[in-house]
Design a protein around this motif. Structure first.
Motif, short mmCIF file in Angstrom:
data_model
loop_
_atom_site.label_atom_id
_atom_site.label_comp_id
_atom_site.label_asym_id
_atom_site.label_seq_id
_atom_site.Cartn_x
_atom_site.Cartn_y
_atom_site.Cartn_z
N TYR A 223 7.88 -3.02 -4.04
CA TYR A 223 7.78 -3.08 -5.50
C TYR A 223 6.65 -2.19 -6.00
O TYR A 223 6.78 -1.54 -7.05
N SER A 224 5.56 -2.15 -5.26
CA SER A 224 4.42 -1.31 -5.64
C SER A 224 4.81 0.16 -5.62
O SER A 224 4.42 0.93 -6.51
N ASN B 149 6.43 1.38 -8.61
CA ASN B 149 5.54 1.27 -9.79
C ASN B 149 5.86 0.08 -10.68
O ASN B 149 5.76 0.16 -11.90
N MET B 150 6.25 -1.04 -10.06
CA MET B 150 6.54 -2.25 -10.83
C MET B 150 5.25 -2.99 -11.21
O MET B 150 5.27 -3.85 -12.08
N PHE B 151 4.16 -2.67 -10.53
CA PHE B 151 2.84 -3.19 -10.87
C PHE B 151 1.81 -2.25 -10.26
O PHE B 151 2.13 -1.41 -9.43
N LYS B 152 0.56 -2.42 -10.69
CA LYS B 152 -0.50 -1.55 -10.18
C LYS B 152 -0.76 -1.85 -8.70
O LYS B 152 -0.76 -3.01 -8.28
N ASP C 133 -3.21 -4.48 -7.72
CA ASP C 133 -2.81 -5.88 -7.86
C ASP C 133 -1.91 -6.36 -6.72
O ASP C 133 -1.50 -7.53 -6.71
N GLU C 134 -1.61 -5.51 -5.78
CA GLU C 134 -0.64 -5.84 -4.73
C GLU C 134 -1.03 -7.11 -3.95
O GLU C 134 -0.19 -7.98 -3.71
N TYR D 34 -0.15 -10.30 -5.76
CA TYR D 34 1.28 -10.58 -5.70
C TYR D 34 1.71 -11.02 -4.30
O TYR D 34 2.56 -11.89 -4.15
#
Length: 196
Positions: free
Chosen positions: A13-14, A17-20, A23-24, A27
Motif C-alpha cells: 500500500y505504501s 502511495n496510499m499513505f506516507k 506512517d507505515e 499501519y
C-alpha cells in the motif's frame, strides 16, 4: 503474531502511495493487532464449537479478559506460545465446564479464594508495560470493581441455578489467579538471578 504479513501488505500500500511511508509502521502495528484479534475471536468460537460450548467460551473469555486488562499476569515469551497456551487453557476450562460436576459451594469457595489472591497480587505490570505507583493505585481500584461485579454476577447466577454460566466466571477468576501466581513466581526468579 502476524507482523510479517502485515508488513508485506502495508508495504504494498505504501508503494502505491496510499499513505506516507513514514506512517507505515503505525499501519503495520494496527493491521497486526486487527489480524491477531480476528484470529483470537475465530479460535474462541472454534474451540467453543468443538466442545459444544460457544456461549460458555465467550463468557469465560470475556470475564477473564476484562479482569486481566487491569490485573495483569503471566505473559508468554512469544506470540505463538501465548496463542497455544490460550487455546489449551480455554480447552481445559471448557472441558471442566462440560464434564466436571461442581457444586455451588465449591464454585463459591474457589471464586472467593481466587478473588482474595487476585486482590492481593494485582495489578502486575509486565516487560512491555511497567506500572508506576499511580497506575498501580488506579488499576488496583479497577481490579476490585471488576472482580466485585463479576463475583456478584456469579453469585446471583448460582442462586438462580444458572450454574454453567457461574462456572464460566469462577473459572475465569481461577485462571487469572493462576496467571498472577505464575507471573509473581517469574518475577521472583528474575530478581533472584539478577542478585546472584
Amino acid at each position: 503474531m502476524f507482523h510479517v504479513l502485515a508488513k508485506k501488505i502495508m508495504h504494498s500500500y505504501s508503494e502505491k502511495n496510499m499513505f506516507k511511508e513514514d506512517d507505515e509502521e503505525i499501519y503495520v502495528f494496527g493491521l497486526n493487532q486487527l489480524l491477531t484479534y480476528l484470529v483470537n475471536i475465530i479460535t474462541i468460537l472454534f474451540v467453543g464449537l468443538v466442545f459444544g460450548e460457544v456461549i460458555e467460551g465467550i463468557i469465560l473469555t470475556l470475564s477473564f479478559v476484562i479482569l486481566r486488562i487491569y490485573a495483569g499476569g503471566y505473559h508468554a515469551t512469544t506470540p505463538i506460545k501465548c496463542f497455544i497456551g490460550t487455546v489449551l487453557i480455554l480447552s481445559l476450562n471448557l472441558a471442566i465446564i462440560k464434564f466436571v460436576k461442581l457444586s455451588s459451594v465449591v464454585c463459591l469457595i474457589v471464586s472467593i479464594i481466587s478473588g482474595l489472591i487476585i486482590l492481593l497480587l494485582a495489578p502486575m505490570g509486565c516487560e512491555n508495560k511497567d506500572l508506576d505507583q499511580i497506575e498501580k493505585v488506579i488499576y488496583r481500584k479497577k481490579v476490585k470493581v471488576v472482580w466485585g461485579i463479576e463475583f456478584c454476577i456469579g453469585v446471583i447466577l448460582l442462586v438462580l441455578k444458572c450454574t454453567t454460566i457461574s462456572k464460566c466466571i469462577m473459572l475465569a477468576h481461577l485462571t487469572e489467579c493462576i496467571s498472577l501466581i505464575l507471573e509473581a513466581k517469574s518475577e521472583k526468579n528474575k530478581r533472584c538471578h539478577i542478585r546472584c
